[in-house]
Scaffold this motif. Structure first.
Motif, PDB file in Angstrom:
ATOM      1  N   SER A   2      -3.109  -5.228  -1.720  1.00  0.00           N
ATOM      2  CA  SER A   2      -2.184  -5.517  -0.630  1.00  0.00           C
ATOM      3  C   SER A   2      -2.066  -4.298   0.273  1.00  0.00           C
ATOM      4  CB  SER A   2      -0.814  -5.887  -1.184  1.00  0.00           C
ATOM      5  OG  SER A   2      -0.222  -4.776  -1.802  1.00  0.00           O
ATOM      6  N   SER A   3      -1.594  -4.543   1.484  1.00  0.00           N
ATOM      7  CA  SER A   3      -1.482  -3.451   2.449  1.00  0.00           C
ATOM      8  C   SER A   3      -0.443  -2.421   2.020  1.00  0.00           C
ATOM      9  CB  SER A   3      -1.143  -3.997   3.826  1.00  0.00           C
ATOM     10  OG  SER A   3       0.105  -4.641   3.811  1.00  0.00           O
ATOM     11  N   SER A   4       0.558  -2.849   1.247  1.00  0.00           N
ATOM     12  CA  SER A   4       1.566  -1.888   0.795  1.00  0.00           C
ATOM     13  C   SER A   4       1.013  -0.932  -0.250  1.00  0.00           C
ATOM     14  CB  SER A   4       2.790  -2.618   0.248  1.00  0.00           C
ATOM     15  OG  SER A   4       2.434  -3.391  -0.882  1.00  0.00           O
ATOM     16  N   SER A   5       0.007  -1.349  -1.006  1.00  0.00           N
ATOM     17  CA  SER A   5      -0.573  -0.445  -1.997  1.00  0.00           C
ATOM     18  C   SER A   5      -1.611   0.490  -1.376  1.00  0.00           C
ATOM     19  CB  SER A   5      -1.211  -1.246  -3.132  1.00  0.00           C
ATOM     20  OG  SER A   5      -2.292  -1.996  -2.640  1.00  0.00           O
ATOM     21  N   ARG A   7      -1.150   1.918   1.671  1.00  0.00           N
ATOM     22  CA  ARG A   7      -0.479   2.875   2.544  1.00  0.00           C
ATOM     23  C   ARG A   7      -0.401   4.284   1.958  1.00  0.00           C
ATOM     24  NH1 ARG A   7       0.587   0.511   7.081  1.00  0.00           N
ATOM     25  NH2 ARG A   7       1.232  -1.651   7.126  1.00  0.00           N
ATOM     26  N   PRO A   8      -0.097   4.483   0.672  1.00  0.00           N
ATOM     27  CA  PRO A   8      -0.109   5.854   0.136  1.00  0.00           C
ATOM     28  C   PRO A   8      -1.503   6.477   0.169  1.00  0.00           C
ATOM     29  CG  PRO A   8       1.094   4.406  -1.345  1.00  0.00           C
ATOM     30  CD  PRO A   8       0.465   3.541  -0.297  1.00  0.00           C
ATOM     31  N   THR A  11      -2.059   7.587   3.760  1.00  0.00           N
ATOM     32  CA  THR A  11      -1.301   8.805   4.030  1.00  0.00           C
ATOM     33  C   THR A  11      -1.967  10.020   3.392  1.00  0.00           C
ATOM     34  OG1 THR A  11       0.746   7.533   4.155  1.00  0.00           O
ATOM     35  CG2 THR A  11       0.959   9.900   3.799  1.00  0.00           C
ATOM     36  N   LEU A  63      -6.188  -2.306   7.891  1.00  0.00           N
ATOM     37  CA  LEU A  63      -4.818  -2.743   7.651  1.00  0.00           C
ATOM     38  C   LEU A  63      -4.218  -3.404   8.894  1.00  0.00           C
ATOM     39  CD1 LEU A  63      -3.319   0.196   5.587  1.00  0.00           C
ATOM     40  CD2 LEU A  63      -3.908  -2.080   4.788  1.00  0.00           C
ATOM     41  N   GLU A  67      -2.728  -7.737   9.179  1.00  0.00           N
ATOM     42  CA  GLU A  67      -1.332  -8.130   9.416  1.00  0.00           C
ATOM     43  C   GLU A  67      -1.164  -8.921  10.670  1.00  0.00           C
ATOM     44  OE1 GLU A  67       0.792  -4.497   9.267  1.00  0.00           O
ATOM     45  OE2 GLU A  67       0.556  -4.325   7.124  1.00  0.00           O
TER      46      GLU A  67
END
Length: 67
Positions: A2-5, A7-8, A11, A63, A67
């Motif tokens: 998923s896109s939330s996983s 993101r770190p 970064t 990403l 979305e």
């Protein structure tokens, strides 16, 4: 993934790119290292930073398109 996983990871790649490119460039300027010599650790750091930058750009576009 998923896109939330991702993101770190994105970064971390961005921060790694900044640190590696700046440290490689400063090492070339401040030291007696020959630019673009693969025997120099500063060249390796600079190239790794550029690789991190390309990877973060690719993941950022990936990403944004999901979305």
């Amino acid at each position: 993934m998923s896109s939330s996983s991702l993101r770190p990871v994105l970064t971390g790649l961005r921060l790694g790119a900044i640190v590696l490119v700046v440290s490689g460039f400063v090492g070339w300027v401040a030291g007696d290292a020959v630019p673009f010599s693969l025997e120099s650790p500063f060249t390796i750091a600079f190239l790794a930073g550029v690789g991190c930058a390309f990877a973060s750009i690719y993941l950022g576009v990936f990403l944004a398109n999901r979305e």
